[in-house]
Design a protein around this motif. Structure first.
Motif, PDB file in Angstrom:
ATOM      1  N   TYR A   1       0.838  -1.208   0.000  1.00  0.00           N
ATOM      2  CA  TYR A   1       0.000   0.000   0.000  1.00  0.00           C
ATOM      3  C   TYR A   1       0.871   1.256   0.000  1.00  0.00           C
TER       4      TYR A   1
ATOM      5  N   LYS B   1      -7.658   1.931  -7.428  1.00  0.00           N
ATOM      6  CA  LYS B   1      -8.371   0.656  -7.321  1.00  0.00           C
ATOM      7  C   LYS B   1      -7.514  -0.385  -6.601  1.00  0.00           C
ATOM      8  N   ASP B   2      -6.208  -0.405  -6.901  1.00  0.00           N
ATOM      9  CA  ASP B   2      -5.298  -1.329  -6.220  1.00  0.00           C
ATOM     10  C   ASP B   2      -5.275  -1.045  -4.722  1.00  0.00           C
TER      11      ASP B   2
ATOM     12  N   GLU C   1      -7.609   0.452  -2.941  1.00  0.00           N
ATOM     13  CA  GLU C   1      -8.902   0.077  -2.371  1.00  0.00           C
ATOM     14  C   GLU C   1      -8.966  -1.435  -2.142  1.00  0.00           C
ATOM     15  N   ARG C   2      -8.395  -2.200  -3.061  1.00  0.00           N
ATOM     16  CA  ARG C   2      -8.385  -3.654  -2.910  1.00  0.00           C
ATOM     17  C   ARG C   2      -7.540  -4.063  -1.699  1.00  0.00           C
TER      18      ARG C   2
ATOM     19  N   ALA D   1      -9.472  -3.364   1.366  1.00  0.00           N
ATOM     20  CA  ALA D   1     -10.517  -4.373   1.553  1.00  0.00           C
ATOM     21  C   ALA D   1      -9.922  -5.660   2.130  1.00  0.00           C
ATOM     22  N   LEU D   2      -8.723  -6.028   1.664  1.00  0.00           N
ATOM     23  CA  LEU D   2      -8.067  -7.223   2.188  1.00  0.00           C
ATOM     24  C   LEU D   2      -7.685  -7.033   3.657  1.00  0.00           C
TER      25      LEU D   2
END
Length: 349
Positions: free
Chosen positions: A13, A108-109, A111-112, A115-116
């Motif tokens: 991140y 988007k990466d 956000e993914r 989410a993980l």
């Protein structure tokens, strides 16, 4: 190893965030250049319009045999410049769109990854803070004498340790209204539970890294500590005070002559206030981050309604540096002899 996995996700991140900031800078530079190109386009367009009008008149005079020297050289030169600028403009628009596409993919990466992290937290989460360890007394209010400064982040003391001046245990002026400390943020988890049902003792405000954290009311800083990096949050990262809080601030404030305590956790490594410092509503206390036992950029806020005097509350904190005012971190909606833990939503809706 959940902690190791969460830490690895945060490292990815951080890299994505760095790349996003680089793309943001590129985008700003390209858009500045775009403004220049568009200005040049407008200039040449005006020149072409002027010359076209002059040529129309000259052609008319030439046809009447009243104008013998008809030359389109100036028009051709400016027109060629105009065409070149148009090509540059088209290329620039494509470059800007490419950067925007990369930036959107980066978001988007990220956000993914968030989410993980939340998925890990929902399955394996412990309490946000641990009731163990020792505070750094250098960053806690020391006593009730020799306050070196009153004010916000533009002022600082020499030794950056302060106390309340002349045993003056009063807040100079109460605030008549509340100010939300993180305007522009969004609530990602409320009290008393996370969306998955696990206990949550405060309000999580999701917000971009390095956003301003404002003082919600006039008050006094009890604790302010930068102990770690701005963006090293992952599950099981038990740094800071309280353990897991990362970079933290605790303060007492006055609203309509009632006393409240506030704690702000998981901040960046930029904190602008010192223990013992009196602050005004709206002063920037520090910048938001992702430090400690955290799974993404946000600020965890806890609020306590005090039912003791300011002197009693400050004296208790001097001896304990206890952000919970003897309410602990295991049970919601608790009360102690000093304060009751309340829902921040009851203040800020």
């Amino acid at each position: 190893d959940i902690s190791s996995t969460s830490k690895q996700l945060n490292e990815i991140y951080k890299q994505k965030y760095k790349e996003e900031m680089e793309l943001e800078n590129q985008l700003e530079q390209k858009e500045e250049y775009l403004n220049i190109i568009q200005y040049c386009m407008a200039y040449y367009k005006n020149q072409l319009n002027r010359i076209e009008m002059e040529m129309a008149l000259n052609l008319y005079l030439y046809q009447l045999n009243e104008f013998n020297d008809f030359d389109s050289y100036e028009f051709n030169g400016i027109y060629n410049n105009y065409v070149d600028i148009q090509k540059k403009l088209n290329c620039l628009h494509k470059e800007i769109q490419t950067i925007k596409d990369k930036k959107n993919q980066m978001e988007k990466d990220m956000e993914r990854i968030e989410a993980l992290q939340k998925r890990l937290a929902s399955r394996f989460y412990e309490n946000e803070f641990k009731e163990e360890g020792m505070p750094d007394l250098y960053h806690s209010i020391q006593g009730i004498e020799d306050l070196p400064i009153y004010g916000g982040p533009t002022e600082s003391s020499d030794n950056k340790i302060s106390c309340l001046a002349n045993a003056n245990l009063t807040i100079d002026e109460t605030s008549d209204t509340w100010m939300f400390p993180l305007p522009g943020g969004s609530i990602s988890a409320g009290t008393w539970a996370y969306p998955d049902g696990n206990m949550h003792l405060g309000l999580d405000v999701a917000i971009s890294m390095y956003s301003n954290l404002y003082a919600p009311v006039n008050g006094i800083i009890l604790y302010a500590d930068v102990c770690t990096e701005a963006d090293n949050g992952y599950l099981g990262n038990w740094v800071g005070w309280p353990l897991g809080g990362g970079n933290t601030i605790c303060m007492i404030g006055s609203y309509q002559n009632e006393l409240y305590a506030f704690s702000f956790c998981h901040l960046s490594d930029e904190i602008f206030v010192y223990p013992g410092q009196q602050i005004h509503q709206g002063d920037v206390l520090g910048l938001s981050g992702n430090s400690g036992n955290s799974t993404g950029p946000h600020c965890h806020i806890e609020v306590f309604s005090l039912h003791c005097s300011l002197e009693e509350a400050v004296s208790f904190f001097i001896n304990t540096s206890d952000f919970s005012f003897n309410n602990g971190y295991n049970t919601p909606a608790t009360c102690s002899e000093y304060a009751c833990r309340i829902q921040p939503e009851s203040i800020w809706g």
